[in-house]
Write a protein that holds these residues in place. Structure first.
Motif, mmCIF file in Angstrom:
data_model
loop_
_atom_site.group_PDB
_atom_site.id
_atom_site.type_symbol
_atom_site.label_atom_id
_atom_site.label_comp_id
_atom_site.label_asym_id
_atom_site.label_seq_id
_atom_site.Cartn_x
_atom_site.Cartn_y
_atom_site.Cartn_z
ATOM 1 N N ALA A 571 0.828 -1.206 0.000
ATOM 2 C CA ALA A 571 0.000 0.000 0.000
ATOM 3 C C ALA A 571 0.858 1.250 0.000
ATOM 4 N N LEU A 572 1.948 1.225 0.758
ATOM 5 C CA LEU A 572 2.821 2.386 0.809
ATOM 6 C C LEU A 572 3.490 2.620 -0.539
ATOM 7 N N ALA A 624 -3.228 14.465 -0.223
ATOM 8 C CA ALA A 624 -4.689 14.346 -0.235
ATOM 9 C C ALA A 624 -5.172 13.759 -1.555
ATOM 10 N N GLU A 625 -4.552 14.173 -2.647
ATOM 11 C CA GLU A 625 -4.936 13.642 -3.954
ATOM 12 C C GLU A 625 -4.633 12.146 -4.045
ATOM 13 N N ALA A 626 -3.473 11.736 -3.537
ATOM 14 C CA ALA A 626 -3.115 10.318 -3.582
ATOM 15 C C ALA A 626 -4.055 9.484 -2.721
ATOM 16 N N GLN A 627 -4.448 10.005 -1.581
ATOM 17 C CA GLN A 627 -5.411 9.290 -0.746
ATOM 18 C C GLN A 627 -6.770 9.191 -1.439
ATOM 19 N N ALA A 628 -7.153 10.254 -2.156
ATOM 20 C CA ALA A 628 -8.426 10.228 -2.876
ATOM 21 C C ALA A 628 -8.415 9.171 -3.976
ATOM 22 N N VAL A 629 -7.286 9.015 -4.639
ATOM 23 C CA VAL A 629 -7.174 7.989 -5.680
ATOM 24 C C VAL A 629 -7.364 6.598 -5.072
ATOM 25 N N ARG A 630 -6.776 6.376 -3.904
ATOM 26 C CA ARG A 630 -6.876 5.069 -3.271
ATOM 27 C C ARG A 630 -8.310 4.776 -2.829
ATOM 28 N N THR A 631 -8.997 5.761 -2.228
ATOM 29 C CA THR A 631 -10.378 5.508 -1.809
ATOM 30 C C THR A 631 -11.311 5.354 -3.001
ATOM 31 N N ALA A 632 -11.027 6.066 -4.094
ATOM 32 C CA ALA A 632 -11.857 5.910 -5.294
ATOM 33 C C ALA A 632 -11.704 4.512 -5.882
ATOM 34 N N ARG A 633 -10.521 3.932 -5.735
ATOM 35 C CA ARG A 633 -10.289 2.563 -6.233
ATOM 36 C C ARG A 633 -10.699 1.509 -5.216
ATOM 37 N N LYS A 634 -11.204 1.963 -4.058
ATOM 38 C CA LYS A 634 -11.663 1.070 -2.987
ATOM 39 C C LYS A 634 -10.558 0.140 -2.501
ATOM 40 N N GLU A 635 -9.368 0.731 -2.325
ATOM 41 C CA GLU A 635 -8.252 -0.044 -1.777
ATOM 42 C C GLU A 635 -8.540 -0.392 -0.322
ATOM 43 N N SER A 636 -8.265 -1.621 0.057
ATOM 44 C CA SER A 636 -8.582 -2.076 1.413
ATOM 45 C C SER A 636 -7.494 -1.736 2.424
ATOM 46 N N ASP A 637 -6.238 -1.684 1.993
ATOM 47 C CA ASP A 637 -5.133 -1.393 2.907
ATOM 48 C C ASP A 637 -5.113 0.095 3.246
ATOM 49 N N HIS A 638 -5.188 0.366 4.537
ATOM 50 C CA HIS A 638 -5.203 1.760 4.978
ATOM 51 C C HIS A 638 -3.783 2.309 5.030
ATOM 52 N N VAL A 639 -3.617 3.549 4.599
ATOM 53 C CA VAL A 639 -2.344 4.256 4.693
ATOM 54 C C VAL A 639 -2.559 5.477 5.575
ATOM 55 N N ARG A 640 -1.761 5.596 6.610
ATOM 56 C CA ARG A 640 -1.874 6.708 7.558
ATOM 57 C C ARG A 640 -0.940 7.825 7.135
ATOM 58 N N VAL A 641 -1.494 9.027 6.980
ATOM 59 C CA VAL A 641 -0.721 10.199 6.582
ATOM 60 C C VAL A 641 -0.781 11.229 7.701
ATOM 61 N N SER A 642 0.376 11.659 8.168
ATOM 62 C CA SER A 642 0.447 12.660 9.233
ATOM 63 C C SER A 642 1.484 13.696 8.864
ATOM 64 N N LEU A 643 1.069 14.950 8.774
ATOM 65 C CA LEU A 643 1.999 16.025 8.460
ATOM 66 C C LEU A 643 2.529 16.665 9.732
ATOM 67 N N ASP A 644 3.822 16.928 9.736
ATOM 68 C CA ASP A 644 4.522 17.513 10.879
ATOM 69 C C ASP A 644 4.234 16.753 12.170
ATOM 70 N N PRO A 645 4.425 15.424 12.185
ATOM 71 C CA PRO A 645 4.130 14.645 13.389
ATOM 72 C C PRO A 645 5.135 14.943 14.497
ATOM 73 N N LEU A 646 4.722 14.703 15.733
ATOM 74 C CA LEU A 646 5.639 14.904 16.854
ATOM 75 C C LEU A 646 6.794 13.918 16.815
ATOM 76 N N GLN A 647 6.511 12.688 16.391
ATOM 77 C CA GLN A 647 7.541 11.654 16.335
ATOM 78 C C GLN A 647 7.717 11.202 14.893
ATOM 79 N N ILE A 648 8.945 11.272 14.413
ATOM 80 C CA ILE A 648 9.214 10.855 13.037
ATOM 81 C C ILE A 648 10.202 9.705 12.982
#
Length: 649
Positions: A571-572, A624-648
């Motif tokens: 998925a990544l 956001a666009e890449a996530q929209a492509v995945r949901t439109a294709r009904k991909e089952s594997d979830h991908v977590r996106v976090s901008l400027d996270p506290l822990q990298i």
């Protein structure tokens, strides 16, 4: 219409027709029910219009769930901005901003607006050269922005209440965001003392759904001018907002754990920028993000002169952790205290003052290792970490047990060298309290941490063992503070380890009386380390400047904008292949997260994507666009996106 559909490719407003019988109830901001893809879905009415740009057939609203306009236009705009900045969806942010409906509460008679309070005095702010000017700017409605460095021992809840009351006296509203419920109670009490019960409201999840919604509605209807709350209060719909405040922005409780994972500081910065409200960030420490606000010119700093800082701060001593220092005093060795720390505690207790002992972790002995090769001690059943839970009811020592599965390990054998001996890696608050009780016989020992956090301790000789963030207030201040096991904070594999260690130390040391009154702080860490020097000099600004410079040189937040993308390897890889990144973007990784699966493959991986701050919007839009492509294709594997996270890391 914002329809509550958790799919990224449907993150846009939709047009619906309003039936004649619902015309009077369909007001902007109302909760509605609509038919979407053949199913009923909740939503919010964003606006009314005479015509639609949609060329197809429009469906009608099914019903108005509530005619109460809960979504204010300002909050709708803010939610959209937060979603765009963090590559999220509008409905995800609205879930954070608007509490669930309670129908009975909506039918209650609205409260009358609270009268404007009198403007409080500015004398307590005279210790800060720019304090008086900042309060004057608030009272006249100017959009002043400041980063406030609170002095040690400062009554910061009262200071925050004073700035909020200053704004309320001019007829405008204020939002104050604090990390946890203990801070919330203190700040709310200070605000009530200045503006009365009707003038300030506390918003917290622990209130229960009915009371929380009642207070939130009072704010939305304009009955209350001052709101105090935790991170969700950053979205509080205060009318005529004049000031937003955040205290201790380095506390990780300000980071939202739900998508799209915004930080309360970033939400308030965006809100102040969009509405023209004043902004205040206060803390004993200073984060690199706060320093960036100052360096960029967006905010000015409110800092006391150095002679004022020295007069208010306790005396700080740093002691290394080698055995030669511990061997000077047998009692000190038994309590894991260097001789200097032991003497400081003894002097404070003799002066009838409590002593604060900060321990990085709760529990008894939360981490064990092989005494011979120092390899981490693991459970033979699940490979979880082994720990000691303290003595049993018969006062006999308990054997080691697994922190994951709970299995007892009565016959440990190291898988690396075969040794059967164990040693403590970190000693918890429980074991520390036990050792201090033996080292100081006849002195009361209290613990604070985990599920038993003390709010206050009385004056008089006592040893208070607390984990970071659980330090209780002491009547008359502490006579000394002992900050143990500094290496456990500084040695963490975390970008913010030094910053977080200094923040925890300063927060504890600020509870100690000044050096002129005998206040002592002993930190068990090497004095040559930068955060230790910042504590000794009580100069968090100097540390923040160096921290920001180091991150700028290495290309880490907040000098750049960085996204952490987590998911299964397939998925990544799919998401990264579909990313339309700006030319300045750089992808780091992917790297495995945690232990591999039984077949040797990584169960989850993480990739980091970084861009200059000027391309931060482009990065968020691409994700956001890449996530929209995945949901439109009904991909089952979830991908977590976090901008400027506290822990990298």
């Amino acid at each position: 219409m914002a329809v509550d559909v958790p799919l990224a490719h449907l993150d846009r407003p939709f047009d619906y027709l309003v039936p004649a019988e619902l015309d009077a109830l369909a007001v902007p901001g109302a909760r509605v029910r609509v038919r979407f893809a053949g199913k009923l879905a909740d939503g919010y009415l964003l606006a009314r219009a005479e015509e639609s740009d949609h060329t197809g057939r429009l469906a009608y609203l099914e019903r108005i769930t509530s005619a109460e306009p809960v979504l204010a236009p300002e909050i709708a705009t803010l939610a959209r901005a937060v979603a765009d900045r963090h590559a999220g969806t509008l409905v995800d942010v609205l879930r954070l901003a608007i509490p669930p409906r309670h129908a009975r509460v909506e039918g209650e008679t609205p409260a009358d607006p609270a009268p404007a309070p009198a403007r409080p005095g500015t004398q307590p702010w005279e210790r800060y050269p720019r304090g008086h000017a900042f309060l004057d700017a608030l009272h006249t409605g100017r959009p002043a922005r400041a980063v406030w460095q609170a002095l040690p021992g400062e009554d910061w809840p009262r200071r925050l209440a004073e700035v909020a009351a200053t704004v309320a006296a001019a007829g405008r509203g204020a939002v104050l965001v604090v990390p946890d419920h203990r801070d919330l109670e203190r700040v709310h009490a200070a605000c009530v003392d200045l503006v009365g019960e009707q003038g300030a409201v506390a918003l917290a999840a622990g209130l229960g759904p009915a009371e929380r919604y009642r207070r939130w509605l009072a704010v939305r209807r304009g009955a209350v001018r001052i709101v105090v709350g935790t991170r969700a209060a950053a979205f509080a719909p205060v009318a005529d907002l004049g000031l937003v405040v955040i205290w201790d922005d380095g506390d990780d409780l300000h980071a939202e754990p739900r998508a799209p994972y915004p930080h309360a500081r970033d939400v308030l910065v965006q809100r102040a920028h969009a509405t023209g409200a004043a902004f205040l960030l206060g803390a004993f420490a200073r984060t690199a993000e706060a320093q960036l606000l100052v360096d960029s010119g967006w905010a000015h700093e409110i800092v006391a002169p150095r002679d004022t800082v020295r007069a208010a701060a306790p005396r700080v001593t740093a002691i290394g952790e080698d055995d030669r220092q511990l061997a000077r005093d047998p009692a000190a060795r038994a309590a894991r205290l260097p001789s200097v720390a032991f003497e400081a505690a003894r002097a404070a207790l003799t002066a009838d003052a409590p002593v604060l002992v900060q321990v990085p972790r709760r529990g008894y002995v939360p981490a064990l290792a092989c005494a011979s090769c120092r390899a981490a001690a693991r459970c033979r059943h699940c490979a979880g970490p082994l720990a000691l839970g303290g003595a049993g009811s018969d006062h006999a020592p308990r054997p080691a047990s697994c922190r994951w599965c709970g299995a007892t390990e009565a016959a440990f054998r190291c898988g690396t060298c075969g040794s059967r001996r164990l040693r403590a890696v970190v000693v918890g608050a429980g074991r520390t309290a036990e050792e201090l009780g033996r080292a100081f016989p006849g002195v009361a020992v209290r613990t604070s941490g985990g599920n038993e956090v003390l709010a206050r301790v009385p004056a008089g000789p006592a040893l208070v063992v607390a984990t970071p963030g659980a330090e209780p207030l002491a009547e008359g201040c502490y006579g000394a503070a002992l900050l143990l096991d500094g290496w456990a904070l500084l040695a963490r594999a975390d970008l913010r380890a030094a910053e977080e260690a200094l923040r925890r130390w300063l927060t504890a040391a600020a509870l100690v009386r000044p050096a002129g009154e005998g206040g002592r702080v002993v930190v068990v860490a090497e004095s040559a380390l930068t955060p230790v020097q910042a504590l000794i000099r009580w100069d968090p600004v100097w540390h923040a400047v160096g921290e920001l410079a180091g991150r700028t040189e290495l290309g880490f937040p907040p000098a750049v904008r960085m996204a952490a993308v987590d998911g299964s390897p397939n998925a990544l890889a799919d998401l990264l292949d579909n990313l339309r990144l700006p030319p300045s973007a750089e992808i780091l990784g992917p790297v495995p997260l945690g232990a591999p699966a039984p077949d040797g493959t990584a169960e989850r991986e993480r990739a980091l994507v970084r861009v200059p701050r000027s391309d931060g919007r482009a990065l968020a839009a691409a994700l956001a666009e890449a996530q929209a492509v995945r949901t439109a294709r009904k991909e089952s594997d979830h991908v977590r996106v976090s901008l400027d996270p506290l822990q990298i890391l």
